[in-house]
Design a protein around this motif. Structure first.
Motif, PDB file in Angstrom:
ATOM      1  N   PHE A 175       4.734  -6.959  -9.380  1.00  0.00           N
ATOM      2  CA  PHE A 175       5.746  -6.278  -8.272  1.00  0.00           C
ATOM      3  C   PHE A 175       6.808  -7.479  -8.018  1.00  0.00           C
ATOM      4  N   ARG A 176       6.462  -8.790  -7.842  1.00  0.00           N
ATOM      5  CA  ARG A 176       7.664  -9.682  -7.414  1.00  0.00           C
ATOM      6  C   ARG A 176       8.554  -9.704  -8.629  1.00  0.00           C
ATOM      7  N   ALA A 177       8.007  -9.578  -9.839  1.00  0.00           N
ATOM      8  CA  ALA A 177       8.897  -9.729 -11.078  1.00  0.00           C
ATOM      9  C   ALA A 177      10.044  -8.695 -11.209  1.00  0.00           C
ATOM     10  N   MET A 178       9.329  -7.389 -10.844  1.00  0.00           N
ATOM     11  CA  MET A 178      10.070  -6.176 -10.917  1.00  0.00           C
ATOM     12  C   MET A 178      11.177  -6.323  -9.724  1.00  0.00           C
ATOM     13  N   ASP A 208       5.048  -4.521   3.172  1.00  0.00           N
ATOM     14  CA  ASP A 208       5.582  -5.830   3.615  1.00  0.00           C
ATOM     15  C   ASP A 208       5.632  -6.913   2.778  1.00  0.00           C
ATOM     16  N   GLU A 209       6.198  -7.939   3.094  1.00  0.00           N
ATOM     17  CA  GLU A 209       6.013  -9.473   2.386  1.00  0.00           C
ATOM     18  C   GLU A 209       4.398  -9.652   2.199  1.00  0.00           C
ATOM     19  N   GLY A 210       3.751  -9.444   3.095  1.00  0.00           N
ATOM     20  CA  GLY A 210       2.328  -9.909   3.355  1.00  0.00           C
ATOM     21  C   GLY A 210       1.286  -8.814   2.639  1.00  0.00           C
ATOM     22  N   SER A 211       1.877  -7.660   2.251  1.00  0.00           N
ATOM     23  CA  SER A 211       0.777  -6.745   1.648  1.00  0.00           C
ATOM     24  C   SER A 211       0.259  -7.071   0.342  1.00  0.00           C
ATOM     25  N   ASP A 212      -0.726  -6.767  -0.276  1.00  0.00           N
ATOM     26  CA  ASP A 212      -1.423  -6.996  -1.493  1.00  0.00           C
ATOM     27  C   ASP A 212      -0.546  -6.717  -2.455  1.00  0.00           C
ATOM     28  N   ILE A 213      -0.021  -5.427  -2.468  1.00  0.00           N
ATOM     29  CA  ILE A 213       0.830  -4.973  -3.822  1.00  0.00           C
ATOM     30  C   ILE A 213       2.076  -5.790  -3.692  1.00  0.00           C
ATOM     31  N   ALA A 214       2.804  -6.212  -2.633  1.00  0.00           N
ATOM     32  CA  ALA A 214       4.051  -6.894  -2.659  1.00  0.00           C
ATOM     33  C   ALA A 214       3.861  -8.317  -3.121  1.00  0.00           C
TER      34      ALA A 214
END
Length: 126
Positions: free
Chosen positions: A16-19, A5-11
């Motif tokens: 990740f945001r660029a992709m 979700d928006e708050g997870s470390d990966i997201a």
């Protein structure tokens, strides 16, 4: 299995945001899509029968053909010309047809143009 979700470390990672931003862009979604054709048909009371055929290449309408029994063939002709080269999608169709409103100010032609624009834009995705 990990839920994102928006708050997870990966997201929240910059990579990740660029992709994600790239994959959500209309250039990626429409510019990298295969060429396709889209045919739509309807009958609008008080306006006529419309059969619209769009050839889309690289996210742009390469060719637009409109068959209609409407009483204002000049509107149909101008719509076909205006759609060529426009971006495929709601916004692209509206943007390309909006300038025609200045040319067709009488009730009948304006009703045809507005009805065709609204119907066509509501039946394609951005």
């Amino acid at each position: 299995v990990e839920s994102l979700d928006e708050g997870s470390d990966i997201a929240s990672a910059p990579e990740f945001r660029a992709m994600r931003a790239e994959l959500q862009s209309s250039e990626w979604r429409l510019g990298r899509t295969p060429d396709f054709s889209h045919q739509l048909e309807t009958r609008i009371d008080g306006v006529g029968v419309l059969d619209v055929r769009l050839e889309v290449v690289g996210g742009k309408i390469q060719e637009a053909v409109v068959f209609s029994d409407a009483l204002f063939p000049d509107v149909i002709d101008e719509v076909m010309v205006a759609l060529q080269g426009s971006d495929y999608g709601r916004h692209g169709i509206r943007k390309s047809l909006e300038p025609l409103r200045d040319r067709f100010t009488q009730d009948g032609p304006r009703l045809l143009l507005d009805s065709l624009t609204d119907w066509l834009a509501s039946n394609v995705d951005d």
